[in-house]
Motif scaffolding. Structure first.
Motif, PDB file in Angstrom:
ATOM      1  N   MET A  56       0.640  -1.208  -0.020  1.00 17.37           N
ATOM      2  CA  MET A  56       0.108  -0.038  -0.055  1.00 17.37           C
ATOM      3  C   MET A  56       0.825   1.121   0.014  1.00 17.37           C
ATOM      4  N   ASN A  57       1.805   1.311   0.882  1.00 16.33           N
ATOM      5  CA  ASN A  57       2.793   2.220   1.045  1.00 16.33           C
ATOM      6  C   ASN A  57       3.461   2.748  -0.454  1.00 16.33           C
ATOM      7  N   VAL A  58       3.807   1.601  -1.089  1.00 22.97           N
ATOM      8  CA  VAL A  58       4.549   1.773  -2.442  1.00 22.97           C
ATOM      9  C   VAL A  58       3.460   2.282  -3.512  1.00 22.97           C
ATOM     10  N   ASN A  59       2.257   1.867  -3.567  1.00 26.33           N
ATOM     11  CA  ASN A  59       1.228   2.036  -4.503  1.00 26.33           C
ATOM     12  C   ASN A  59       1.043   3.792  -4.165  1.00 26.33           C
ATOM     13  N   VAL A  60       0.849   3.933  -2.853  1.00 31.91           N
ATOM     14  CA  VAL A  60       0.418   5.632  -2.636  1.00 31.91           C
ATOM     15  C   VAL A  60       1.734   6.507  -3.055  1.00 31.91           C
ATOM     16  N   PHE A  61       2.717   6.324  -2.875  1.00 37.50           N
ATOM     17  CA  PHE A  61       3.885   6.656  -3.268  1.00 37.50           C
ATOM     18  C   PHE A  61       3.760   6.762  -4.905  1.00 37.50           C
ATOM     19  N   HIS A  62       3.522   5.728  -5.615  1.00 35.19           N
ATOM     20  CA  HIS A  62       3.408   5.767  -6.959  1.00 35.19           C
ATOM     21  C   HIS A  62       2.406   6.589  -7.524  1.00 35.19           C
ATOM     22  N   ILE A  63       1.390   6.547  -6.839  1.00 31.30           N
ATOM     23  CA  ILE A  63       0.037   7.173  -7.279  1.00 31.30           C
ATOM     24  C   ILE A  63       0.514   8.874  -7.142  1.00 31.30           C
ATOM     25  N   ARG A  64       0.955   9.409  -6.045  1.00 28.94           N
ATOM     26  CA  ARG A  64       1.304  10.691  -5.516  1.00 28.94           C
ATOM     27  C   ARG A  64       2.338  11.202  -6.862  1.00 28.94           C
ATOM     28  N   THR A  65       3.470  10.384  -7.064  1.00 31.02           N
ATOM     29  CA  THR A  65       4.522  10.868  -7.919  1.00 31.02           C
ATOM     30  C   THR A  65       3.971  11.078  -9.280  1.00 31.02           C
ATOM     31  N   LYS A  66       2.847  10.112  -9.922  1.00 28.81           N
ATOM     32  CA  LYS A  66       2.223  10.248 -11.200  1.00 28.81           C
ATOM     33  C   LYS A  66       1.592  11.541 -11.291  1.00 28.81           C
ATOM     34  N   PHE A  67       0.700  11.767 -10.313  1.00 32.45           N
ATOM     35  CA  PHE A  67       0.099  13.116 -10.201  1.00 32.45           C
ATOM     36  C   PHE A  67       1.181  14.165 -10.295  1.00 32.45           C
ATOM     37  N   LYS A  68       2.213  14.172  -9.673  1.00 23.00           N
ATOM     38  CA  LYS A  68       3.025  15.247  -9.759  1.00 23.00           C
ATOM     39  C   LYS A  68       3.756  15.427 -10.995  1.00 23.00           C
ATOM     40  N   LYS A  69       4.089  14.318 -11.556  1.00 17.86           N
ATOM     41  CA  LYS A  69       4.739  14.398 -12.912  1.00 17.86           C
ATOM     42  C   LYS A  69       3.891  14.888 -13.969  1.00 17.86           C
ATOM     43  N   ALA A  70       2.590  14.562 -13.601  1.00 16.71           N
ATOM     44  CA  ALA A  70       1.323  15.137 -14.742  1.00 16.71           C
ATOM     45  C   ALA A  70       0.789  16.294 -14.264  1.00 16.71           C
ATOM     46  N   GLY A  71       1.670  17.200 -13.206  1.00 17.46           N
ATOM     47  CA  GLY A  71       1.472  18.646 -13.097  1.00 17.46           C
ATOM     48  C   GLY A  71       0.612  19.076 -12.036  1.00 17.46           C
ATOM     49  N   ILE A  72       0.205  18.043 -11.261  1.00 16.86           N
ATOM     50  CA  ILE A  72      -0.916  18.497  -9.947  1.00 16.86           C
ATOM     51  C   ILE A  72       0.258  18.412  -9.014  1.00 16.86           C
ATOM     52  N   MET A  73       0.510  19.424  -8.245  1.00 17.16           N
ATOM     53  CA  MET A  73       1.655  19.593  -7.182  1.00 17.16           C
ATOM     54  C   MET A  73       0.977  19.337  -5.938  1.00 17.16           C
ATOM     55  N   LYS A  74      -0.442  19.811  -5.517  1.00 19.87           N
ATOM     56  CA  LYS A  74      -0.892  19.595  -4.433  1.00 19.87           C
ATOM     57  C   LYS A  74      -1.111  18.382  -4.017  1.00 19.87           C
ATOM     58  N   GLU A  75      -1.285  18.027  -2.659  1.00 19.51           N
ATOM     59  CA  GLU A  75      -1.226  16.682  -2.235  1.00 19.51           C
ATOM     60  C   GLU A  75      -2.660  16.009  -2.608  1.00 19.51           C
ATOM     61  N   VAL A  76      -2.782  15.020  -3.368  1.00 19.95           N
ATOM     62  CA  VAL A  76      -4.239  14.332  -3.929  1.00 19.95           C
ATOM     63  C   VAL A  76      -4.367  13.271  -2.745  1.00 19.95           C
ATOM     64  N   LEU A  77      -3.498  12.758  -2.206  1.00 19.17           N
ATOM     65  CA  LEU A  77      -3.817  11.648  -1.093  1.00 19.17           C
ATOM     66  C   LEU A  77      -3.359  12.302   0.188  1.00 19.17           C
ATOM     67  N   GLU A  78      -4.084  12.149   1.440  1.00 24.14           N
ATOM     68  CA  GLU A  78      -3.599  12.566   2.661  1.00 24.14           C
ATOM     69  C   GLU A  78      -3.659  11.372   3.345  1.00 24.14           C
ATOM     70  N   VAL A  79      -2.408  11.115   4.169  1.00 29.64           N
ATOM     71  CA  VAL A  79      -2.010   9.841   4.654  1.00 29.64           C
ATOM     72  C   VAL A  79      -2.092  10.349   6.392  1.00 29.64           C
ATOM     73  N   LEU A  80      -2.916   9.761   6.956  1.00 32.03           N
ATOM     74  CA  LEU A  80      -2.876  10.063   8.550  1.00 32.03           C
ATOM     75  C   LEU A  80      -2.347   8.720   9.281  1.00 32.03           C
ATOM     76  N   ARG A  81      -1.322   8.877   9.829  1.00 30.33           N
ATOM     77  CA  ARG A  81      -0.858   7.521  10.704  1.00 30.33           C
ATOM     78  C   ARG A  81      -1.725   7.111  11.676  1.00 30.33           C
ATOM     79  N   GLY A  82      -2.062   5.957  11.895  1.00 25.30           N
ATOM     80  CA  GLY A  82      -3.023   5.187  12.570  1.00 25.30           C
ATOM     81  C   GLY A  82      -4.496   5.505  12.330  1.00 25.30           C
ATOM     82  N   LYS A  83      -4.844   6.252  11.023  1.00 26.43           N
ATOM     83  CA  LYS A  83      -6.280   6.588  10.737  1.00 26.43           C
ATOM     84  C   LYS A  83      -6.479   6.057   9.321  1.00 26.43           C
TER      85      LYS A  83
END
Length: 124
Positions: free
Chosen positions: A81-108
């Motif tokens: 899950m960590n790896v896939n979240v990282f890949h999704i975030r990276t792909k959004f950034k490469k596509a030009g969306i610099m704002k955070e698309v996925l918010e991860v809250l530890r323990g939530k």
């Protein structure tokens, strides 16, 4: 005490349009950022779709592990899950969306950021 239904709902038929500038086509399982298709792996597609279905809501890692890998959350599923979240975030950034698309809250859990949902309508 009433139990909250946190199951991932069925996919809607209308494409999801996020105010950040991307769309998700449910039928094609296709992400487009500013009109340009972004290639996702099958696992990334399933994970992103599960989060879009519950947009604005914190989805537990346990629920996502069941939805994406049909398994309980263990060390292996957590790492995937960590790896896939990282890949999704990276792909959004490469596509030009610099704002955070996925918010991860530890323990939530993980939440898809959707600015069209007022702050008080978002759940933790």
């Amino acid at each position: 005490e009433q139990e909250v239904d946190s199951k991932i709902p069925e996919a809607p038929t209308v494409p999801y349009v996020n105010p950040l500038g991307y769309t998700w086509d449910w039928e094609q399982r296709q992400l487009a950022v500013k009109g340009v298709n972004v290639r996702l792996s099958q696992t990334e597609e399933i994970l992103l779709a599960a989060l879009i279905k519950k947009k604005g809501t914190m989805v537990t890692r346990e629920d996502l592990a069941k939805e994406v890998w049909d398994t309980d959350l263990d060390t292996c599923a957590g790492l995937k899950m960590n790896v896939n979240v990282f890949h999704i975030r990276t792909k959004f950034k490469k596509a030009g969306i610099m704002k955070e698309v996925l918010e991860v809250l530890r323990g939530k859990g993980i939440r898809l950021v959707d600015s069209s949902i007022p702050e008080e309508g978002r759940s933790v």
